[in-house]
Design an enzyme around this catalytic site. Structure first.
Site, PDB file in Angstrom:
ATOM      1  CD  GLU A   1       3.151  -0.997   7.616  1.00 56.01           C
ATOM      2  OE1 GLU A   1       3.338  -0.980   8.855  1.00 56.01           O
ATOM      3  OE2 GLU A   1       3.312   0.005   6.894  1.00 56.01           O
ATOM      4  CD  GLU A   2       2.516   3.228   5.753  1.00 46.62           C
ATOM      5  OE1 GLU A   2       2.327   3.711   6.880  1.00 46.62           O
ATOM      6  OE2 GLU A   2       3.639   3.123   5.230  1.00 46.62           O
TER       7      GLU A   2
ATOM      8  NE  ARG B   1      17.628  -4.206  19.915  1.00 45.24           N
ATOM      9  CZ  ARG B   1      18.741  -3.790  20.497  1.00 45.24           C
ATOM     10  NH1 ARG B   1      19.583  -3.018  19.853  1.00 45.24           N
ATOM     11  NH2 ARG B   1      19.019  -4.128  21.721  1.00 45.24           N
TER      12      ARG B   1
ATOM     13  CG  HIS C   1       5.524   7.907   6.374  1.00 47.92           C
ATOM     14  ND1 HIS C   1       4.402   7.648   7.134  1.00 47.92           N
ATOM     15  CD2 HIS C   1       5.982   6.696   5.986  1.00 47.92           C
ATOM     16  CE1 HIS C   1       4.207   6.340   7.199  1.00 47.92           C
ATOM     17  NE2 HIS C   1       5.167   5.743   6.509  1.00 47.92           N
TER      18      HIS C   1
ATOM     19  CG  ASP D   1      -0.229  -0.124   2.526  1.00 48.64           C
ATOM     20  OD1 ASP D   1       0.796  -0.830   2.592  1.00 48.64           O
ATOM     21  OD2 ASP D   1      -0.684   0.475   3.522  1.00 48.64           O
TER      22      ASP D   1
END
Length: 396
Positions: free
Chosen positions: A139-140, A179, A369, A82
């Protein structure tokens, strides 16, 4: 799998893949609106002879490729599709043709890199087991991962582990960062509606519940959650992103309703609960100072993204498959950005990695963004090789 052979295969496909990436970039779609993008992905997968399922969680697409060697293992590789509600200002020849829509987070690159890995692996599926290429919508902030999970993603496409990748502007091109443990924050939103008696701000302000004073007190006190309520070694964020009250044409009128809202971030459940409790308490206290009322709503769009230990080690080996040790950061600093891949990691073991997107041609860095961001096509072969390396590590 041989790194040299993999690089040769990737280079052969790169011109077509760059064209696909730029086509997706030029036609961005918001979450749960990815009709064109999903159709493109499904068409590409089927052209490779990969078993393809559409409509998973509405617009999700899953491609299934089985290795030519016997094996029962199965993994998932996930990319998001998206775009964002943003107006692009890059001036690129392939800039967004959809007004107010823009691939400002690189999901066009994520989708294309996974399609590239599907091409390379389908050419020579010399592995044992099954790879599921998971192309996720929304996802957003529109719940794409939860929608796919609710639609039986891992029941229909069983995975022993699932992996995700996100580009990172400014990080050196082709470098990888990861990580073990908490890597990205839970991302939430909050809103408070203050209500009271409005009035004439010039003639009789003493007869109103001045909501401007309420919100000023509230904003000042919010940051005490970070500075005085959270333990010093914990990282949390609370920010104000919106305030709305009154009318510009009536500046002498004190409003009877004021809406204020923002974002909140935390890396674990206790800190999420602390944020929820204190935002509510401080809103009520602020309202009480002027005899007003407060109505608070809070919600979490993602949970903390926690990388599992074994799978992070697998990612490290896959990153080494693409380059030398100097390009690998195994102790990356956690970020307070949110990512709904976290819901998949709640359901299955797995991990997320950051891939360096480098800089713009003029040396500048355009953050995710923002209206001038563009995915760096030069990062594409590194991401594709990484995905191939994951398959080699897990199913080789």
């Amino acid at each position: 799998m041989d790194p040299t052979d993999t690089r040769t295969r990737i280079e052969r496909h790169l011109p077509e893949l760059v064209a696909i990436r730029r086509d997706i970039h030029a036609h961005p779609e918001l979450g749960m609106e990815e009709e064109r993008t999903a159709a493109l992905v499904a068409r590409e997968l089927r052209a490779l002879g990969i078993e393809t399922t559409e409509g998973v969680g509405r617009f999700g697409v899953v491609g299934t490729l089985r290795g030519k060697r016997p094996g029962q293992g199965a993994i998932g590789l996930r990319a998001d599709m998206d775009a964002l509600a943003l107006t692009e200002t890059t001036g690129l020849p392939y800039a967004s043709a959809n007004v107010g829509r823009m691939h400002a987070c690189g999901h066009d690159g994520h989708t294309t890199m996974l399609l590239g890995a599907a091409r390379v692996l389908a050419e020579n599926p010399d592995f044992a087991g099954t790879v599921h290429f998971i192309f996720q919508p929304a996802e957003e902030g529109r719940g794409g991962a939860k929608a796919m999970l609710a639609d039986g993603l891992f029941e229909r496409f069983p995975c022993d582990a699932v992996y995700g990748l996100h580009n990172m502007p400014g990080m050196p091109l082709g470098h990888f960062a990861m990580r073990k443990g908490a890597f990205m924050a839970a991302s939430g939103r909050w809103e408070v509606t203050f209500r009271g008696a409005g009035g004439h701000g010039g003639n009789s302000p003493h007869m109103s519940n001045d909501l401007a004073v309420v919100q000023a007190f509230f904003i000042q006190s919010l940051q005490t959650i970070v500075s005085r309520n959270a333990p010093p070694l914990e990282s949390i964020v609370v920010s104000v992103g919106h305030i709305n009250a009154g009318q510009r044409a009536a500046l002498n009128v004190l409003p009877s309703e004021l809406l204020i809202g923002g974002t909140m971030r935390a890396f674990n459940k206790p800190m999420q609960e602390l944020l929820e409790r204190r935002i509510r308490e401080l809103a009520d206290i602020a309202a009480a100072t002027q005899g007003a009322t407060a109505e608070t709503s809070l919600s979490w769009g993602t949970v903390p993204l926690v990388n599992h230990g074994r799978e992070t080690d697998v990612m490290a080996e896959a990153a080494r498959f693409t380059g030398d040790e100097a390009s690998l950061d195994l102790d990356a600093v956690p970020v307070t950005g949110g990512e709904d891949f976290s819901f998949m990691l709640d359901a299955k073991p797995g991990a997320m990695v950051f891939l360096g997107n480098g800089t713009a041609p003029d040396g500048s860095v355009h953050a995710l963004h923002t209206p001038r961001y563009d995915f760096n096509d030069a990062a594409m072969p590194h991401g594709i090789a990484f995905w191939v390396g994951i398959v080699g590590q897990e199913l080789g």
